[in-house]
Design an enzyme around this catalytic site. Structure first.
Site, PDB file in Angstrom:
ATOM      1  N   THR A 139       0.810  -1.221   0.000  1.00 58.74           N
ATOM      2  CA  THR A 139       0.000   0.000   0.000  1.00 58.74           C
ATOM      3  C   THR A 139       0.845   1.274   0.000  1.00 58.74           C
ATOM      4  O   THR A 139       0.330   2.353  -0.285  1.00 58.74           O
ATOM      5  CB  THR A 139      -0.919   0.024   1.238  1.00 58.74           C
ATOM      6  OG1 THR A 139      -0.113  -0.264   2.394  1.00 58.74           O
ATOM      7  CG2 THR A 139      -2.030  -1.003   1.128  1.00 58.74           C
TER       8      THR A 139
ATOM      9  N   PHE B 276       8.218   0.985   0.401  1.00 60.49           N
ATOM     10  CA  PHE B 276       8.982  -0.039  -0.319  1.00 60.49           C
ATOM     11  C   PHE B 276       8.044  -0.967  -1.095  1.00 60.49           C
ATOM     12  O   PHE B 276       8.303  -1.297  -2.253  1.00 60.49           O
ATOM     13  CB  PHE B 276       9.788  -0.931   0.644  1.00 60.49           C
ATOM     14  CG  PHE B 276      10.878  -0.250   1.427  1.00 60.49           C
ATOM     15  CD1 PHE B 276      11.268   1.056   1.170  1.00 60.49           C
ATOM     16  CD2 PHE B 276      11.537  -0.944   2.444  1.00 60.49           C
ATOM     17  CE1 PHE B 276      12.285   1.670   1.900  1.00 60.49           C
ATOM     18  CE2 PHE B 276      12.550  -0.349   3.171  1.00 60.49           C
ATOM     19  CZ  PHE B 276      12.920   0.955   2.910  1.00 60.49           C
TER      20      PHE B 276
ATOM     21  N   ARG C  23      -3.436  -3.730   4.461  1.00 61.62           N
ATOM     22  CA  ARG C  23      -4.664  -3.574   5.251  1.00 61.62           C
ATOM     23  C   ARG C  23      -5.580  -2.510   4.665  1.00 61.62           C
ATOM     24  O   ARG C  23      -6.761  -2.482   4.942  1.00 61.62           O
ATOM     25  CB  ARG C  23      -4.304  -3.207   6.695  1.00 61.62           C
ATOM     26  CG  ARG C  23      -3.701  -4.355   7.474  1.00 61.62           C
ATOM     27  CD  ARG C  23      -3.234  -3.919   8.835  1.00 61.62           C
ATOM     28  NE  ARG C  23      -2.171  -2.936   8.727  1.00 61.62           N
ATOM     29  CZ  ARG C  23      -1.552  -2.373   9.759  1.00 61.62           C
ATOM     30  NH1 ARG C  23      -1.904  -2.668  10.990  1.00 61.62           N
ATOM     31  NH2 ARG C  23      -0.585  -1.493   9.581  1.00 61.62           N
ATOM     32  N   ARG C  24      -5.020  -1.585   3.866  1.00 67.92           N
ATOM     33  CA  ARG C  24      -5.820  -0.463   3.359  1.00 67.92           C
ATOM     34  C   ARG C  24      -6.333  -0.768   1.952  1.00 67.92           C
ATOM     35  O   ARG C  24      -5.652  -0.550   0.953  1.00 67.92           O
ATOM     36  CB  ARG C  24      -4.970   0.812   3.382  1.00 67.92           C
ATOM     37  CG  ARG C  24      -4.681   1.284   4.805  1.00 67.92           C
ATOM     38  CD  ARG C  24      -3.660   2.387   4.860  1.00 67.92           C
ATOM     39  NE  ARG C  24      -2.321   1.952   4.588  1.00 67.92           N
ATOM     40  CZ  ARG C  24      -1.227   2.715   4.703  1.00 67.92           C
ATOM     41  NH1 ARG C  24      -1.352   3.966   5.091  1.00 67.92           N
ATOM     42  NH2 ARG C  24      -0.043   2.239   4.443  1.00 67.92           N
TER      43      ARG C  24
ATOM     44  N   TYR D 254      12.213  -3.482  17.550  1.00 62.47           N
ATOM     45  CA  TYR D 254      12.297  -3.361  16.081  1.00 62.47           C
ATOM     46  C   TYR D 254      13.576  -4.023  15.570  1.00 62.47           C
ATOM     47  O   TYR D 254      13.546  -4.862  14.662  1.00 62.47           O
ATOM     48  CB  TYR D 254      12.240  -1.893  15.651  1.00 62.47           C
ATOM     49  CG  TYR D 254      12.407  -1.740  14.155  1.00 62.47           C
ATOM     50  CD1 TYR D 254      11.434  -2.218  13.286  1.00 62.47           C
ATOM     51  CD2 TYR D 254      13.560  -1.166  13.620  1.00 62.47           C
ATOM     52  CE1 TYR D 254      11.598  -2.126  11.901  1.00 62.47           C
ATOM     53  CE2 TYR D 254      13.729  -1.066  12.242  1.00 62.47           C
ATOM     54  CZ  TYR D 254      12.751  -1.552  11.401  1.00 62.47           C
ATOM     55  OH  TYR D 254      12.919  -1.466  10.040  1.00 62.47           O
TER      56      TYR D 254
ATOM     57  N   GLY E 217      11.217   9.137   2.118  1.00 62.30           N
ATOM     58  CA  GLY E 217      10.114   9.133   1.163  1.00 62.30           C
ATOM     59  C   GLY E 217       9.097   8.036   1.404  1.00 62.30           C
ATOM     60  O   GLY E 217       8.318   7.711   0.520  1.00 62.30           O
TER      61      GLY E 217
HETATM   62  C1  8X3 Z   1      15.150   1.176   9.002  1.00 62.76           C
HETATM   63  C2  8X3 Z   1      16.552   1.548   9.309  1.00 62.76           C
HETATM   64  O1  8X3 Z   1      18.151   2.577  10.999  1.00 62.76           O
HETATM   65  O2  8X3 Z   1      15.924   3.522  10.865  1.00 62.76           O
HETATM   66  O3  8X3 Z   1      14.941  -0.182   9.139  1.00 62.76           O
HETATM   67  O4  8X3 Z   1      16.247   1.399  11.897  1.00 62.76           O
HETATM   68  S1  8X3 Z   1      16.697   2.289  10.839  1.00 62.76           S
END
Ligand code: 8X3
Length: 248
Positions: free
Chosen positions: A9, A12, A32-33, A147, A182
Site C-alpha cells: 500500500t 517499499f 490492510r488499506r 524493532y 520518502g
Molecule cells: C530502518 C533503518 O536505521 O531507521 O529499518 O532502523 S533504521
C-alpha cells in the site's frame, strides 16, 4: 513470473509492486488499506491482484493465501515487506502494544506468509523468498529494542530457511536497508509527528523506495543457480558510529 508483495500500500512495497509490474510480472499486492490497493489495481490493470488482509493475523493470512485465483496462485517470488517500527522509547518505558504490533507484523506475518506459500513453491521446484530486513537487525541503537530484534529474526530466519531449503531449488534473500526516506516509516514510528519524522532525514540524501525496489528486483532476476544471501544497503551519507561509553 508471479510476485506477491506484502505491504504494497505504500513505501517499499508499493515501489516493489510497481517495479515488477513494469517488468511484465503478475503482481499480488497485500495490505490492510483496501482503497490504496484498489488505486494500485486501477493503475496496474488486470495483471495486478489486490489482496486485503493483515499479515500479522494468522487466520486472515491463511484465508487470503488459500483463496488465490488460479491465474495468480503459482507464486514465484514472495516479498515479505510488510512491517515497520513503532516508537523509539527506551525498553523500560516502551509501550507493550507497540511491541506486540511490531512482533505481529515483522515476525508473525513474515513467517505465516512464508510457511503458507512454501509447499506450492516446493511442488513447482521454484520460488524465491525475499525478506525485508534492516541494518537495525545488525547494529543496535537506543530505542531500537524490539524493532531491531525483529529484524535480527528476519536475518536469521532467512539463513535458516536456506538451510532447510537446500536441494529444493528455492532461493532466500535478506535485503537489509539503512536510512530510507520518502516512505511512511518515520511517520508511523513517531505516530504522525511530522516534525520528528522530518528531522530523521534533515540534511541527508537517504535511500529511496525505488532504490530498495531496484535491489529486490535485481536479486529476483539473477540466474536460477545464483542465490544472493544478503543485500545490506546504506545511503552514502550513513556509516558506522563508535560504541557508546558512559563515563563518571
Ligand atoms: C530502518 C533503518 O536505521 O531507521 O529499518 O532502523 S533504521
Amino acid at each position: 513470473m508471479t510476485v506477491l508483495v506484502t505491504g504494497a500500500t505504500a513505501g517499499f512495497g508499493l515501489a516493489i509492486a510497481k517495479k515488477f509490474a513494469a517488468d511484465g510480472a503478475k503482481v499480488i499486492g497485500t495490505g490492510r488499506r483496501a482503497s490504496r490497493l484498489e488505486d494500485l489495481a486501477k493503475e496496474l490493470g488486470s495483471e495486478f491482484l489486490p489482496l486485503t488482509f493483515d499479515v500479522g493475523k494468522r487466520a486472515e493470512a491463511e484465508h487470503a493465501l488459500s483463496t488465490l485465483p488460479p491465474e495468480f496462485s503459482d507464486v514465484d517470488v514472495l516479498v515479505n515487506n510488510a512491517g515497520g517500527a513503532l516508537g523509539l522509547d527506551m525498553a523500560q518505558t516502551a509501550n507493550l502494544d507497540d511491541w506486540d504490533a511490531m512482533i505481529a507484523s515483522n515476525i508473525s506475518g513474515l513467517v505465516y506468509c512464508t510457511r503458507l506459500l512454501l509447499p506450492g513453491m516446493i511442488e513447482r521446484k521454484r520460488g524465491h523468498i525475499i525478506n525485508l530486513g534492516s541494518i537495525a537487525g545488525e547494529f543496535p541503537y537506543p530505542g531500537g529494542n524490539v524493532y531491531g530484534a525483529a529484524k535480527a529474526f528476519v536475518h536469521q530466519f532467512s539463513n535458516n530457511l536456506r538451510a532447510d531449503l537446500l536441494g529444493t531449488g528455492l532461493r532466500v534473500t535478506d535485503v537489509a536497508p539503512g536510512l530510507s526516506g520518502g516512505t511512511e516509516f518515520s511517520q508511523v514510528r513517531f505516530k504522525g509527528d511530522e516534525k520528528k519524522a522530518a528531522a530523521v532525514y534533515e540534511g541527508t540524501q537517504p535511500l529511496t523506495a525505488e532504490d530498495i525496489a531496484d535491489a529486490v528486483h535485481w536479486v529476483a532476476t539473477r540466474p536460477a543457480h545464483v542465490n544472493i544471501n544478503v543485500v545490506q544497503m546504506m545511503p552514502t551519507c550513513q556509516a558506522y558510529g563508535p560504541l557508546a561509553v558512559k563515563r563518571g
